[in-house]
Design an enzyme around this catalytic site. Structure first.
Site, PDB file in Angstrom:
ATOM      1  N   THR A 140      -9.234   2.213 -18.996  1.00 29.69           N
ATOM      2  CA  THR A 140      -8.667   1.238 -18.040  1.00 29.69           C
ATOM      3  C   THR A 140      -9.758   0.874 -17.026  1.00 29.69           C
ATOM      4  O   THR A 140     -10.794   1.545 -16.954  1.00 29.69           O
ATOM      5  CB  THR A 140      -7.485   1.844 -17.250  1.00 29.69           C
ATOM      6  OG1 THR A 140      -8.007   2.813 -16.327  1.00 29.69           O
ATOM      7  CG2 THR A 140      -6.450   2.484 -18.157  1.00 29.69           C
ATOM      8  N   TYR A 148      -9.840  14.854  -6.721  1.00 29.04           N
ATOM      9  CA  TYR A 148      -8.912  14.239  -7.684  1.00 29.04           C
ATOM     10  C   TYR A 148      -8.034  15.322  -8.315  1.00 29.04           C
ATOM     11  O   TYR A 148      -6.807  15.184  -8.397  1.00 29.04           O
ATOM     12  CB  TYR A 148      -9.719  13.497  -8.752  1.00 29.04           C
ATOM     13  CG  TYR A 148      -8.899  12.696  -9.732  1.00 29.04           C
ATOM     14  CD1 TYR A 148      -8.216  11.559  -9.323  1.00 29.04           C
ATOM     15  CD2 TYR A 148      -8.829  13.060 -11.073  1.00 29.04           C
ATOM     16  CE1 TYR A 148      -7.476  10.797 -10.229  1.00 29.04           C
ATOM     17  CE2 TYR A 148      -8.100  12.309 -11.986  1.00 29.04           C
ATOM     18  CZ  TYR A 148      -7.427  11.180 -11.557  1.00 29.04           C
ATOM     19  OH  TYR A 148      -6.696  10.447 -12.458  1.00 29.04           O
ATOM     20  N   ASP A 158       0.887  -1.173   0.000  1.00 32.32           N
ATOM     21  CA  ASP A 158       0.000   0.000   0.000  1.00 32.32           C
ATOM     22  C   ASP A 158       0.923   1.220   0.000  1.00 32.32           C
ATOM     23  O   ASP A 158       1.686   1.423   0.956  1.00 32.32           O
ATOM     24  CB  ASP A 158      -0.882  -0.033   1.258  1.00 32.32           C
ATOM     25  CG  ASP A 158      -1.828   1.156   1.343  1.00 32.32           C
ATOM     26  OD1 ASP A 158      -1.585   2.179   0.666  1.00 32.32           O
ATOM     27  OD2 ASP A 158      -2.799   1.069   2.105  1.00 32.32           O
TER      28      ASP A 158
HETATM   29  N1  LIG Z   1      -7.480   5.917 -16.679  1.00 30.67           N
HETATM   30  C1  LIG Z   1      -7.440   7.235 -16.897  1.00 30.67           C
HETATM   31  O1  LIG Z   1      -8.252   7.777 -17.683  1.00 30.67           O
HETATM   32  C2  LIG Z   1      -6.416   8.078 -16.223  1.00 30.67           C
HETATM   33  C3  LIG Z   1      -6.273   9.396 -16.672  1.00 30.67           C
HETATM   34  C4  LIG Z   1      -5.341  10.221 -16.062  1.00 30.67           C
HETATM   35  C5  LIG Z   1      -4.555   9.720 -15.033  1.00 30.67           C
HETATM   36  N2  LIG Z   1      -4.707   8.440 -14.617  1.00 30.67           N
HETATM   37  C6  LIG Z   1      -3.869   7.991 -13.505  1.00 30.67           C
HETATM   38  O2  LIG Z   1      -3.120   6.867 -13.899  1.00 30.67           O
HETATM   39  C7  LIG Z   1      -2.842   6.051 -12.755  1.00 30.67           C
HETATM   40  C8  LIG Z   1      -3.242   4.618 -13.048  1.00 30.67           C
HETATM   41  O3  LIG Z   1      -4.631   4.593 -13.305  1.00 30.67           O
HETATM   42  P1  LIG Z   1      -5.353   3.412 -14.106  1.00 30.67           P
HETATM   43  O4  LIG Z   1      -6.297   4.066 -15.029  1.00 30.67           O
HETATM   44  O5  LIG Z   1      -4.367   2.457 -14.639  1.00 30.67           O
HETATM   45  O6  LIG Z   1      -6.216   2.774 -12.910  1.00 30.67           O
HETATM   46  P2  LIG Z   1      -6.471   1.278 -12.455  1.00 30.67           P
HETATM   47  O7  LIG Z   1      -7.598   1.359 -11.488  1.00 30.67           O
HETATM   48  O8  LIG Z   1      -6.602   0.375 -13.644  1.00 30.67           O
HETATM   49  O9  LIG Z   1      -5.118   0.893 -11.686  1.00 30.67           O
HETATM   50  C9  LIG Z   1      -4.752   1.497 -10.491  1.00 30.67           C
HETATM   51  C10 LIG Z   1      -3.968   0.488  -9.655  1.00 30.67           C
HETATM   52  O10 LIG Z   1      -3.569   1.156  -8.444  1.00 30.67           O
HETATM   53  C11 LIG Z   1      -3.714   0.226  -7.384  1.00 30.67           C
HETATM   54  N3  LIG Z   1      -3.852   0.932  -6.122  1.00 30.67           N
HETATM   55  C12 LIG Z   1      -4.913   1.628  -5.651  1.00 30.67           C
HETATM   56  N4  LIG Z   1      -4.675   2.081  -4.418  1.00 30.67           N
HETATM   57  C13 LIG Z   1      -3.412   1.684  -4.099  1.00 30.67           C
HETATM   58  C14 LIG Z   1      -2.603   1.828  -2.943  1.00 30.67           C
HETATM   59  N5  LIG Z   1      -3.035   2.492  -1.858  1.00 30.67           N
HETATM   60  N6  LIG Z   1      -1.351   1.303  -2.957  1.00 30.67           N
HETATM   61  C15 LIG Z   1      -0.920   0.608  -4.039  1.00 30.67           C
HETATM   62  N7  LIG Z   1      -1.654   0.410  -5.142  1.00 30.67           N
HETATM   63  C16 LIG Z   1      -2.890   0.946  -5.160  1.00 30.67           C
HETATM   64  C17 LIG Z   1      -4.957  -0.578  -7.749  1.00 30.67           C
HETATM   65  O11 LIG Z   1      -5.003  -1.821  -7.043  1.00 30.67           O
HETATM   66  C18 LIG Z   1      -4.797  -0.744  -9.248  1.00 30.67           C
HETATM   67  O12 LIG Z   1      -4.089  -1.926  -9.571  1.00 30.67           O
HETATM   68  C19 LIG Z   1      -3.620   6.680 -11.595  1.00 30.67           C
HETATM   69  O13 LIG Z   1      -2.754   7.486 -10.838  1.00 30.67           O
HETATM   70  C20 LIG Z   1      -4.658   7.527 -12.295  1.00 30.67           C
HETATM   71  O14 LIG Z   1      -5.096   8.602 -11.512  1.00 30.67           O
HETATM   72  C21 LIG Z   1      -5.619   7.605 -15.189  1.00 30.67           C
END
Ligand SMILES: NC(=O)c1ccc[n+]([C@@H]2O[C@H](COP(=O)([O-])OP(=O)(O)OC[C@H]3O[C@@H](n4cnc5c(N)ncnc54)[C@H](O)[C@@H]3O)[C@@H](O)[C@H]2O)c1
Length: 267
Positions: free
Chosen positions: A192, A155, A63
């Site tokens: 995602t 966020y 975490d």
């Molecule tokens: N998907 C989008 O449209 C998007 C856009 C801009 C930014 N992001 C950013 O990209 C990053 C990845 O997002 P994603 O879309 O792949 O999401 P996702 O939900 O597919 O993956 C996120 C991962 O983070 C893990 N996670 C959550 N809380 C955690 C913690 N406390 N400690 C360790 N791991 C933890 C989850 O288990 C998951 O595997 C994030 O920071 C998100 O804010 C995503």
């Protein structure tokens, strides 16, 4: 010669979405990869896939908000791979809710992962990177760290904070001459699992599905959502020596969302 041969890369939130695609892309370019996630089962599953195709990889159940776990996590990486060169501070959540309805608990949980987690990732990676002679820290921010998004105030606050944290840290590292670069990535709508079950901030328990493909089609001038692999390509570039003169920079991958007014699209 692959771009990241000999380097060791640590990816947080690596069991899903952008983190998983980044881990796979870094491994394809020759890096040994640390697949860290609070979901240890899925982290292990990804490591099996990566090692099955000949890459070096290890899983960590972690975490990112738990400071006590960080020193041992980095020690385990150095024991296994001997060094640390790249940190992708990627773990994140998006909590939806009006400010007047958002509980302080939900606000703090989101900030703890998206901002405290980035701080801790850098804090504990930097000493190991110094022992390796330098490194690259990549902060996964968002277009929500560049401009507001209604219903996502917490966020936006966390991602905007992560953006400026990256810039301040870039200056700090450059000033100390540690050969450590720090840059942020700002994805737009990426398809995602993040969007499958968006937590609602009122009580932190409700969930809502958002159709990312549809949102990308409607909101992005390019008319589609991005893919995790498209973000991963950028991660590889910032991790590699190809970006050796880049620090304190922000890279936007958003299909044109922040470029200006959106053209009306005929459906
Ligand atoms: N998907 C989008 O449209 C998007 C856009 C801009 C930014 N992001 C950013 O990209 C990053 C990845 O997002 P994603 O879309 O792949 O999401 P996702 O939900 O597919 O993956 C996120 C991962 O983070 C893990 N996670 C959550 N809380 C955690 C913690 N406390 N400690 C360790 N791991 C933890 C989850 O288990 C998951 O595997 C994030 O920071 C998100 O804010 C995503």
């Amino acid at each position: 010669m692959r771009q990241l041969e000999g380097k060791v890369a640590f990816v947080t939130g690596a069991a899903s979405g952008i983190g998983a695609a980044s881990a796979a892309a870094l491994a394809r370019e020759g890096a040994a990869v640390v697949v860290s996630d609070v979901d240890g089962v899925r982290a292990e599953a990804l490591v099996e896939t990566l090692t099955g195709s000949g890459s070096r990889a290890m899983a960590l159940t972690q975490d990112v908000t738990d400071e006590a776990g960080w020193p041992e996590a980095v020690r385990a990486v150095e024991r296994r791979f001997g060094r640390l060169d790249v940190m992708i501070a990627n773990a994140g959540v998006a909590v939806k809710g009006l400010v007047t309805e958002m509980s302080l608990k939900a606000w703090r949980q989101q900030t703890a992962i998206n901002l405290d987690g980035v701080f801790l990732s850098a804090k504990y990676a930097i000493p190991a990177m110094k022992r390796s002679g330098g490194g690259s820290i990549i902060v996964m921010s968002s277009v929500a760290g560049l401009r507001g998004s209604s219903g996502f105030s917490g966020y936006c606050a966390s991602k905007g904070g992560a953006r400026l944290f990256a810039k301040a840290l870039a200056l700090e590292c450059a000033g100390l001459g540690d050969n450590i670069r720090v840059n942020s990535i700002h994805p737009g709508v990426i398809d995602t699992p993040l969007w499958d079950t968006i937590p609602l901030g009122k009580d932190g328990l409700g969930r809502r599905h958002i159709d990312a493909a549809r949102m990308g089609h409607n909101d992005a001038p390019m008319g589609r959502a991005g893919t995790a692999d498209e973000v991963a390509s950028c991660v590889v570039f910032l991790a590699s020596d190809s970006s050796s003169y880049m620090t304190g920079a922000e890279v936007v991958l958003d299909g044109g969302i922040t470029a200006g007014a959106m053209p009306r699209r005929k459906i």
